[in-house]
Design a protein around this motif. Structure first.
Motif, PDB file in Angstrom:
ATOM      1  N   ARG A 143      43.002  35.608  53.355  1.00 14.88           N
ATOM      2  CA  ARG A 143      41.899  34.669  53.132  1.00 14.88           C
ATOM      3  C   ARG A 143      41.433  34.054  54.453  1.00 14.88           C
ATOM      4  NH1 ARG A 143      41.746  29.086  49.465  1.00 14.88           N
ATOM      5  NH2 ARG A 143      39.726  28.386  50.266  1.00 14.88           N
ATOM      6  N   ALA A 163      39.625  36.626  56.508  1.00 17.38           N
ATOM      7  CA  ALA A 163      38.318  36.912  55.915  1.00 17.38           C
ATOM      8  C   ALA A 163      37.320  35.811  56.247  1.00 17.38           C
ATOM      9  CB  ALA A 163      38.456  37.060  54.402  1.00 17.38           C
ATOM     10  N   GLU A 164      37.771  34.556  56.165  1.00 14.92           N
ATOM     11  CA  GLU A 164      36.873  33.446  56.481  1.00 14.92           C
ATOM     12  C   GLU A 164      36.457  33.485  57.947  1.00 14.92           C
ATOM     13  OE1 GLU A 164      38.978  29.989  55.183  1.00 14.92           O
ATOM     14  OE2 GLU A 164      38.377  30.245  53.079  1.00 14.92           O
ATOM     15  N   ILE A 184      33.582  35.777  55.387  1.00 16.29           N
ATOM     16  CA  ILE A 184      33.677  36.154  53.975  1.00 16.29           C
ATOM     17  C   ILE A 184      34.485  35.101  53.229  1.00 16.29           C
ATOM     18  CG2 ILE A 184      34.489  37.890  52.328  1.00 16.29           C
ATOM     19  CD1 ILE A 184      34.339  39.915  54.631  1.00 16.29           C
ATOM     20  N   GLU A 185      33.944  34.603  52.131  1.00 20.85           N
ATOM     21  CA  GLU A 185      34.705  33.695  51.276  1.00 20.85           C
ATOM     22  C   GLU A 185      35.572  34.533  50.348  1.00 20.85           C
ATOM     23  OE1 GLU A 185      33.997  29.677  48.640  1.00 20.85           O
ATOM     24  OE2 GLU A 185      32.490  31.259  48.542  1.00 20.85           O
ATOM     25  N   CYS A 186      36.880  34.369  50.472  1.00 24.52           N
ATOM     26  CA  CYS A 186      37.808  35.228  49.736  1.00 24.52           C
ATOM     27  C   CYS A 186      38.761  34.370  48.907  1.00 24.52           C
ATOM     28  CB  CYS A 186      38.586  36.108  50.717  1.00 24.52           C
ATOM     29  SG  CYS A 186      39.721  37.245  49.916  1.00 24.52           S
ATOM     30  N   LYS A 187      38.414  34.179  47.635  1.00 28.84           N
ATOM     31  CA  LYS A 187      39.257  33.394  46.733  1.00 28.84           C
ATOM     32  C   LYS A 187      39.636  34.193  45.492  1.00 28.84           C
ATOM     33  CE  LYS A 187      37.402  28.905  48.168  1.00 28.84           C
ATOM     34  NZ  LYS A 187      36.763  27.641  47.722  1.00 28.84           N
ATOM     35  N   ARG A 204      42.646  41.200  47.543  1.00 29.18           N
ATOM     36  CA  ARG A 204      41.834  40.538  48.569  1.00 29.18           C
ATOM     37  C   ARG A 204      41.469  41.495  49.697  1.00 29.18           C
ATOM     38  NH1 ARG A 204      43.867  34.216  49.259  1.00 29.18           N
ATOM     39  NH2 ARG A 204      43.111  33.584  47.199  1.00 29.18           N
ATOM     40  N   PHE A 240      38.724  43.723  48.362  1.00 27.99           N
ATOM     41  CA  PHE A 240      37.497  42.934  48.221  1.00 27.99           C
ATOM     42  C   PHE A 240      36.823  42.728  49.579  1.00 27.99           C
ATOM     43  CE2 PHE A 240      35.546  38.703  48.520  1.00 27.99           C
ATOM     44  CZ  PHE A 240      34.564  38.797  47.546  1.00 27.99           C
ATOM     45  N   CYS A 241      37.604  42.314  50.577  1.00 27.30           N
ATOM     46  CA  CYS A 241      37.049  42.044  51.907  1.00 27.30           C
ATOM     47  C   CYS A 241      36.568  43.330  52.578  1.00 27.30           C
ATOM     48  CB  CYS A 241      38.087  41.353  52.785  1.00 27.30           C
ATOM     49  SG  CYS A 241      38.525  39.705  52.218  1.00 27.30           S
ATOM     50  N   GLN A 271      33.268  44.135  51.153  1.00 31.68           N
ATOM     51  CA  GLN A 271      32.245  43.202  51.626  1.00 31.68           C
ATOM     52  C   GLN A 271      31.809  43.527  53.051  1.00 31.68           C
ATOM     53  OE1 GLN A 271      30.729  40.451  49.934  1.00 31.68           O
ATOM     54  NE2 GLN A 271      31.624  41.562  48.205  1.00 31.68           N
TER      55      GLN A 271
END
Length: 210
Positions: free
Chosen positions: A134, A137-138, A142-145, A200, A203-204, A207
């Motif tokens: 997370r 990613a930030e 990238i917002e990764c929640k 995650r 997902f990242c 993205q």
């Protein structure tokens, strides 16, 4: 949705305490360090096998973890530096609790102690990876929640497991209980954290390739 409702409920419950802290001049950073101190005490009780006390302290630490942000907003002291400090102290708090659980299984000397130690270690690595992905990613914008085993879920699961194991031990004794409830909890936690880390990462990755 459930987490939002839970956070809102906690906000309402701790509002009087938050106002009192603001009136007394207690800063958000003080609350953050108090949270770490309570988790450190919980780790000590875990290492000594005093699970019910440890579970109660972890619950209280969870409330303090929520309150530092509330105090910051109420006193207009919300700063990026405070958010950074809170995140770092949260990681240390989580690690010391895991260390207390490692000590608990090490001293338990049951037929399942080895499995308990291994599962706690695997859960630590999974939790660190969830938080690291997370943060990374930030840093990439990238917002990764995403994921099933985020910090709130981990705290709730660990606390329930510790309290349940403590109640079980009070009836059957430490050696007779053999830490089986916590072993099951940490098996779930290990699988959940590593699945969340992989989720995650995927997902990242997607993205970044859009």
């Amino acid at each position: 949705m459930f987490k939002d409702d839970l956070r809102s409920s906690i906000d309402v419950m701790v509002l009087p305490m938050t106002r009192a802290m603001s009136w007394l001049g207690i800063t958000p950073d003080m609350v953050t360090f108090a949270n770490f101190g309570v988790n450190l005490a919980a780790a000590f009780f875990l290492a000594k096998g005093r699970l019910i006390w440890a579970g109660i302290l972890i619950l209280f630490a969870g409330v303090l973890d929520h309150m530092d942000g509330a105090v910051a907003r109420m006193t207009n002291r919300a700063r990026p530096s405070g958010a950074l400090l809170d995140s770092v102290v949260d990681r240390y708090s989580e690690i010391v609790v895991f260390f207390g659980l490692l000590a608990y299984f090490y001293h338990l000397n049951s037929n399942y102690s080895f499995y308990g130690v291994c599962l706690v270690f695997l859960a630590i690595s999974g939790s660190v990876l969830v938080s690291y992905i997370r943060a990374r990613a930030e840093g990439l914008g990238i917002e990764c929640k995403v994921g099933i085993m985020q910090r709130l879920e981990r705290i709730c699961l660990i606390t329930i497991g510790i309290l349940a194991q403590g109640v079980f031990q009070s009836f059957y004794g430490t050696l007779q209980s053999e830490g089986l409830i916590l072993i099951i909890v940490f098996l779930i936690l290990t699988i959940g954290t590593h699945l969340t880390a992989v989720h995650r990462l995927i997902f990242c990755y997607r993205q970044l390739n859009l």
